[in-house]
Motif scaffolding. Structure first.
Motif: not given
Length: 227
Positions: A60, A63, A219, A221, A226
Protein backbone atom coordinates in the motif's frame (compact mmCIF):
# COMPACT_ATOMS: atom_id res chain seq x y z
CA UNK A 1 -20.46 1.66 -6.49
CA UNK A 2 -17.78 2.43 -9.09
CA UNK A 3 -17.48 -0.18 -11.85
CA UNK A 4 -13.84 -1.19 -12.25
CA UNK A 5 -11.63 -3.82 -13.87
CA UNK A 6 -8.46 -5.20 -12.24
CA UNK A 7 -5.32 -5.70 -14.32
CA UNK A 8 -3.11 -8.79 -13.90
CA UNK A 9 0.01 -8.40 -11.73
CA UNK A 10 2.99 -6.80 -13.46
CA UNK A 11 6.41 -5.49 -12.34
CA UNK A 12 6.10 -2.22 -10.42
CA UNK A 13 7.52 0.87 -12.14
CA UNK A 14 8.53 2.46 -8.83
CA UNK A 15 9.59 -0.20 -6.34
CA UNK A 16 11.95 -3.02 -7.25
CA UNK A 17 10.80 -6.58 -6.53
CA UNK A 18 7.17 -5.44 -6.15
CA UNK A 19 4.23 -6.44 -8.34
CA UNK A 20 1.53 -3.92 -9.13
CA UNK A 21 -2.12 -4.23 -10.04
CA UNK A 22 -4.34 -1.40 -11.24
CA UNK A 23 -8.06 -0.74 -10.92
CA UNK A 24 -9.37 0.85 -14.14
CA UNK A 25 -12.73 2.64 -14.10
CA UNK A 26 -15.28 1.04 -16.44
CA UNK A 27 -18.19 3.37 -15.66
CA UNK A 28 -18.71 5.73 -18.62
CA UNK A 29 -21.07 7.87 -16.55
CA UNK A 30 -18.04 9.01 -14.51
CA UNK A 31 -15.96 9.93 -17.54
CA UNK A 32 -16.69 13.66 -17.34
CA UNK A 33 -15.53 16.64 -15.30
CA UNK A 34 -17.93 16.10 -12.39
CA UNK A 35 -17.37 12.35 -12.32
CA UNK A 36 -13.62 12.74 -12.38
CA UNK A 37 -13.72 15.03 -9.35
CA UNK A 38 -15.51 12.24 -7.46
CA UNK A 39 -12.90 9.75 -8.66
CA UNK A 40 -10.03 12.01 -7.54
CA UNK A 41 -11.66 12.16 -4.11
CA UNK A 42 -11.51 8.36 -4.06
CA UNK A 43 -7.84 8.11 -5.02
CA UNK A 44 -8.09 7.66 -8.78
CA UNK A 45 -6.04 9.45 -11.44
CA UNK A 46 -6.25 10.03 -15.20
CA UNK A 47 -3.93 8.71 -17.89
CA UNK A 48 -5.26 9.58 -21.32
CA UNK A 49 -8.86 8.38 -21.47
CA UNK A 50 -8.35 5.91 -18.63
CA UNK A 51 -8.83 6.56 -14.92
CA UNK A 52 -6.96 4.21 -12.59
CA UNK A 53 -5.89 3.52 -9.02
CA UNK A 54 -3.24 1.15 -7.67
CA UNK A 55 -4.73 -1.94 -6.02
CA UNK A 56 -1.82 -4.14 -4.97
CA UNK A 57 -2.32 -7.22 -2.81
CA UNK A 58 0.85 -6.96 -0.72
CA UNK A 59 1.74 -3.27 -0.88
CA UNK A 60 0.00 0.00 0.00
CA UNK A 61 2.97 2.28 -0.68
CA UNK A 62 1.07 4.48 -3.18
CA UNK A 63 -0.98 7.13 -1.38
CA UNK A 64 -2.97 9.83 -3.13
CA UNK A 65 -1.81 13.27 -2.02
CA UNK A 66 -3.47 16.67 -2.30
CA UNK A 67 -2.67 20.21 -1.15
CA UNK A 68 -5.10 22.74 0.28
CA UNK A 69 -4.40 25.64 -2.09
CA UNK A 70 -6.33 28.12 0.06
CA UNK A 71 -4.14 27.39 3.09
CA UNK A 72 -0.84 26.72 1.31
CA UNK A 73 2.13 28.86 2.34
CA UNK A 74 5.40 28.49 0.40
CA UNK A 75 8.45 27.50 2.42
CA UNK A 76 11.59 29.62 2.46
CA UNK A 77 13.19 27.50 -0.24
CA UNK A 78 10.01 27.68 -2.37
CA UNK A 79 9.98 31.47 -2.01
CA UNK A 80 13.60 31.54 -3.16
CA UNK A 81 12.70 29.43 -6.17
CA UNK A 82 9.86 31.76 -7.12
CA UNK A 83 12.22 34.71 -6.90
CA UNK A 84 14.93 32.89 -8.87
CA UNK A 85 12.48 32.16 -11.68
CA UNK A 86 10.78 35.56 -11.75
CA UNK A 87 11.89 36.09 -15.36
CA UNK A 88 9.77 33.13 -16.48
CA UNK A 89 6.52 34.08 -18.21
CA UNK A 90 3.42 31.95 -17.68
CA UNK A 91 0.72 31.52 -20.30
CA UNK A 92 -2.39 29.32 -20.32
CA UNK A 93 -3.73 27.35 -23.28
CA UNK A 94 -6.82 25.16 -23.50
CA UNK A 95 -5.58 23.06 -26.39
CA UNK A 96 -2.23 21.36 -27.07
CA UNK A 97 0.21 23.26 -29.27
CA UNK A 98 2.58 21.94 -31.92
CA UNK A 99 5.67 22.88 -29.92
CA UNK A 100 4.71 20.68 -26.94
CA UNK A 101 5.70 17.32 -28.38
CA UNK A 102 9.35 18.16 -29.26
CA UNK A 103 9.79 19.38 -25.67
CA UNK A 104 8.10 16.25 -24.27
CA UNK A 105 10.27 14.01 -26.45
CA UNK A 106 13.49 15.65 -25.22
CA UNK A 107 12.28 15.44 -21.62
CA UNK A 108 11.42 11.73 -21.76
CA UNK A 109 14.41 10.63 -23.83
CA UNK A 110 16.91 12.64 -21.78
CA UNK A 111 15.63 12.36 -18.21
CA UNK A 112 13.48 9.21 -18.20
CA UNK A 113 15.32 6.76 -20.43
CA UNK A 114 14.90 4.15 -17.66
CA UNK A 115 11.11 4.57 -17.48
CA UNK A 116 8.08 2.93 -19.05
CA UNK A 117 7.47 5.87 -21.43
CA UNK A 118 10.89 5.60 -23.11
CA UNK A 119 11.37 6.04 -26.00
CA UNK A 120 8.89 8.84 -26.53
CA UNK A 121 6.59 8.75 -29.55
CA UNK A 122 3.89 11.11 -30.79
CA UNK A 123 1.16 8.46 -30.48
CA UNK A 124 2.22 7.63 -26.92
CA UNK A 125 2.28 11.33 -26.00
CA UNK A 126 -1.18 11.98 -27.43
CA UNK A 127 -2.61 8.84 -25.82
CA UNK A 128 -1.20 9.83 -22.43
CA UNK A 129 -1.83 13.59 -22.29
CA UNK A 130 -5.11 14.12 -24.12
CA UNK A 131 -8.58 12.83 -23.35
CA UNK A 132 -11.80 12.48 -25.33
CA UNK A 133 -13.95 13.29 -22.29
CA UNK A 134 -11.93 15.97 -20.46
CA UNK A 135 -10.09 18.93 -21.94
CA UNK A 136 -6.86 19.60 -20.03
CA UNK A 137 -5.51 23.06 -19.32
CA UNK A 138 -1.91 23.58 -20.45
CA UNK A 139 0.14 25.96 -18.32
CA UNK A 140 3.09 27.08 -20.44
CA UNK A 141 6.33 28.54 -19.15
CA UNK A 142 8.52 30.73 -21.36
CA UNK A 143 11.99 32.15 -20.87
CA UNK A 144 13.13 34.74 -23.43
CA UNK A 145 10.08 33.75 -25.48
CA UNK A 146 11.22 30.11 -25.65
CA UNK A 147 8.94 27.38 -24.30
CA UNK A 148 10.79 25.62 -21.47
CA UNK A 149 8.02 23.75 -19.62
CA UNK A 150 4.38 22.65 -19.83
CA UNK A 151 2.25 21.64 -16.85
CA UNK A 152 -0.75 19.60 -17.99
CA UNK A 153 -3.55 20.37 -15.53
CA UNK A 154 -7.02 18.89 -15.22
CA UNK A 155 -9.54 21.44 -13.94
CA UNK A 156 -12.71 20.57 -12.03
CA UNK A 157 -15.32 22.62 -10.15
CA UNK A 158 -13.53 22.67 -6.77
CA UNK A 159 -10.11 21.24 -7.56
CA UNK A 160 -7.29 20.87 -10.03
CA UNK A 161 -5.09 17.88 -10.73
CA UNK A 162 -1.42 18.21 -11.69
CA UNK A 163 -1.61 15.56 -14.37
CA UNK A 164 1.95 15.79 -15.79
CA UNK A 165 4.78 18.24 -16.26
CA UNK A 166 7.57 18.11 -18.83
CA UNK A 167 10.37 20.59 -19.34
CA UNK A 168 13.61 21.42 -21.13
CA UNK A 169 16.44 19.26 -19.68
CA UNK A 170 18.80 22.22 -20.18
CA UNK A 171 17.01 24.01 -17.33
CA UNK A 172 17.40 21.47 -14.53
CA UNK A 173 18.83 24.15 -12.24
CA UNK A 174 15.51 26.00 -12.37
CA UNK A 175 13.62 23.14 -10.61
CA UNK A 176 10.80 23.55 -13.09
CA UNK A 177 8.75 20.64 -11.73
CA UNK A 178 8.53 22.25 -8.30
CA UNK A 179 8.06 25.69 -9.85
CA UNK A 180 5.15 24.40 -11.93
CA UNK A 181 3.40 23.06 -8.82
CA UNK A 182 3.82 26.43 -7.11
CA UNK A 183 2.18 28.13 -10.08
CA UNK A 184 -0.59 25.52 -10.23
CA UNK A 185 -1.26 26.16 -6.55
CA UNK A 186 -1.45 29.89 -7.20
CA UNK A 187 -3.90 29.31 -10.06
CA UNK A 188 -5.98 26.91 -7.98
CA UNK A 189 -6.23 29.49 -5.21
CA UNK A 190 -6.92 32.47 -7.48
CA UNK A 191 -9.81 30.64 -9.16
CA UNK A 192 -11.41 29.87 -5.79
CA UNK A 193 -10.75 26.13 -5.84
CA UNK A 194 -9.62 24.27 -2.73
CA UNK A 195 -7.51 21.26 -3.74
CA UNK A 196 -4.58 20.59 -6.01
CA UNK A 197 -4.13 16.83 -6.46
CA UNK A 198 -0.55 15.66 -7.07
CA UNK A 199 -1.16 12.00 -7.86
CA UNK A 200 0.57 9.39 -5.72
CA UNK A 201 3.15 9.79 -2.99
CA UNK A 202 5.52 6.83 -2.50
CA UNK A 203 7.76 7.39 0.51
CA UNK A 204 10.19 4.64 -0.55
CA UNK A 205 10.68 6.25 -3.98
CA UNK A 206 13.09 9.19 -3.71
CA UNK A 207 11.97 10.86 -6.93
CA UNK A 208 8.45 11.20 -5.50
CA UNK A 209 9.39 12.87 -2.23
CA UNK A 210 9.27 16.45 -3.53
CA UNK A 211 5.48 16.24 -3.11
CA UNK A 212 5.53 16.18 0.70
CA UNK A 213 7.34 19.54 0.77
CA UNK A 214 4.09 21.35 -0.08
CA UNK A 215 2.06 22.07 3.05
CA UNK A 216 -0.54 21.62 4.32
CA UNK A 217 -1.17 18.39 2.45
CA UNK A 218 -3.36 15.35 2.99
CA UNK A 219 -2.93 11.70 2.04
CA UNK A 220 -5.62 9.12 1.36
CA UNK A 221 -4.91 6.32 3.85
CA UNK A 222 -7.29 3.40 4.38
CA UNK A 223 -10.02 5.28 2.54
CA UNK A 224 -9.76 8.48 4.59
CA UNK A 225 -7.98 11.76 3.82
CA UNK A 226 -5.54 12.48 6.64
CA UNK A 227 -3.37 15.52 7.29
Amino acid sequence: MIKVALTPPMPCNYLDEQQEQILVVQDDELHNQAGYEVLLLNGFRRSGNDVYRPHCQTCQACQSIRIDAQLFKPSKSQKRLLNKNKQIEMRVSHQPQANYYPLYERYINTLHSDGAMFPASLSQYEGFITSAWLTPTFIEFYLDNNLIAVAVTDVMADSMSAMYCFYDPDHLQSSLGTYAILQQLALTKSTGKKWLYLGYQIDLCNKMNYKVKFNPHERLIAGKWQG
